[in-house]
Motif scaffolding. Structure first.
Motif, PDB file in Angstrom:
ATOM      1  N   VAL A  73       0.831  -1.205   0.000  1.00 43.80           N
ATOM      2  CA  VAL A  73       0.000   0.000   0.000  1.00 43.80           C
ATOM      3  C   VAL A  73       0.866   1.255   0.000  1.00 43.80           C
ATOM      4  N   GLU A  74       1.853   1.316   0.864  1.00 39.15           N
ATOM      5  CA  GLU A  74       2.683   2.517   0.959  1.00 39.15           C
ATOM      6  C   GLU A  74       3.478   2.759  -0.316  1.00 39.15           C
ATOM      7  N   PHE A  75       3.996   1.693  -0.913  1.00 40.57           N
ATOM      8  CA  PHE A  75       4.790   1.862  -2.126  1.00 40.57           C
ATOM      9  C   PHE A  75       3.945   2.386  -3.274  1.00 40.57           C
ATOM     10  N   TYR A  76       2.803   1.756  -3.526  1.00 38.64           N
ATOM     11  CA  TYR A  76       2.004   2.155  -4.689  1.00 38.64           C
ATOM     12  C   TYR A  76       1.193   3.412  -4.465  1.00 38.64           C
ATOM     13  N   GLN A  77       0.825   3.723  -3.222  1.00 40.88           N
ATOM     14  CA  GLN A  77       0.112   4.971  -2.992  1.00 40.88           C
ATOM     15  C   GLN A  77       1.043   6.174  -3.013  1.00 40.88           C
ATOM     16  N   ASN A  78       2.294   5.975  -2.664  1.00 39.87           N
ATOM     17  CA  ASN A  78       3.219   7.101  -2.573  1.00 39.87           C
ATOM     18  C   ASN A  78       4.122   7.247  -3.788  1.00 39.87           C
ATOM     19  N   THR A  79       3.919   6.430  -4.794  1.00 41.52           N
ATOM     20  CA  THR A  79       4.649   6.575  -6.046  1.00 41.52           C
ATOM     21  C   THR A  79       3.676   7.138  -7.085  1.00 41.52           C
ATOM     22  N   PRO A  80       4.018   8.235  -7.748  1.00 42.08           N
ATOM     23  CA  PRO A  80       3.109   8.786  -8.764  1.00 42.08           C
ATOM     24  C   PRO A  80       2.864   7.781  -9.900  1.00 42.08           C
TER      25      PRO A  80
END
Length: 119
Positions: free
Chosen positions: A68-75
């Protein structure tokens, strides 16, 4: 600034649209196909990682949280660039996804992270 000598809704202004209608229809159907495929991938990932985030196992919750953190915080545009240009470079040009699959993978992963709903 466009200055119309006649009404902007005059028939002469619509002729190029009707002339190129097969091109517009092809683009519309391509967009619908990407949307449906990415929706299926996003729902599958959202259900899977959402169920991982609700378990009592801390390892599974950590895996879900990292996703979740990787894909939500990567444009999303950066994800497109990595998959479309970076994946062939990493794999020495053995994996070269098409534009369709690049869009499905990137949009599906991105929205799957938003559907996960961690606790």
């Amino acid at each position: 600034m466009i200055i119309f000598t006649t009404s902007p809704y005059a028939w002469e202004n619509w002729t190029s649209y009707f002339h190129d209608f097969p091109l517009f229809l092809g683009g519309f159907l391509f967009t619908i196909a990407i949307s449906i495929s990415a929706f299926i991938l996003a729902m599958t990932l959202g259900i899977f990682f959402g169920s991982l985030s609700t378990t009592k196992n801390k390892t599974f919750r950590l895996i879900s949280r990292i996703f979740v953190e990787f894909y939500q915080n990567t444009p999303l545009l950066v994800q497109f660039m990595i998959v479309y240009y970076g994946l062939p470079l990493i794999s020495h040009y053995t994996i070269m996804p098409s534009i369709y699959w690049t869009a499905v993978i990137c949009v599906g992963l991105y929205h799957g992270a938003y559907l996960t709903l961690p606790r």
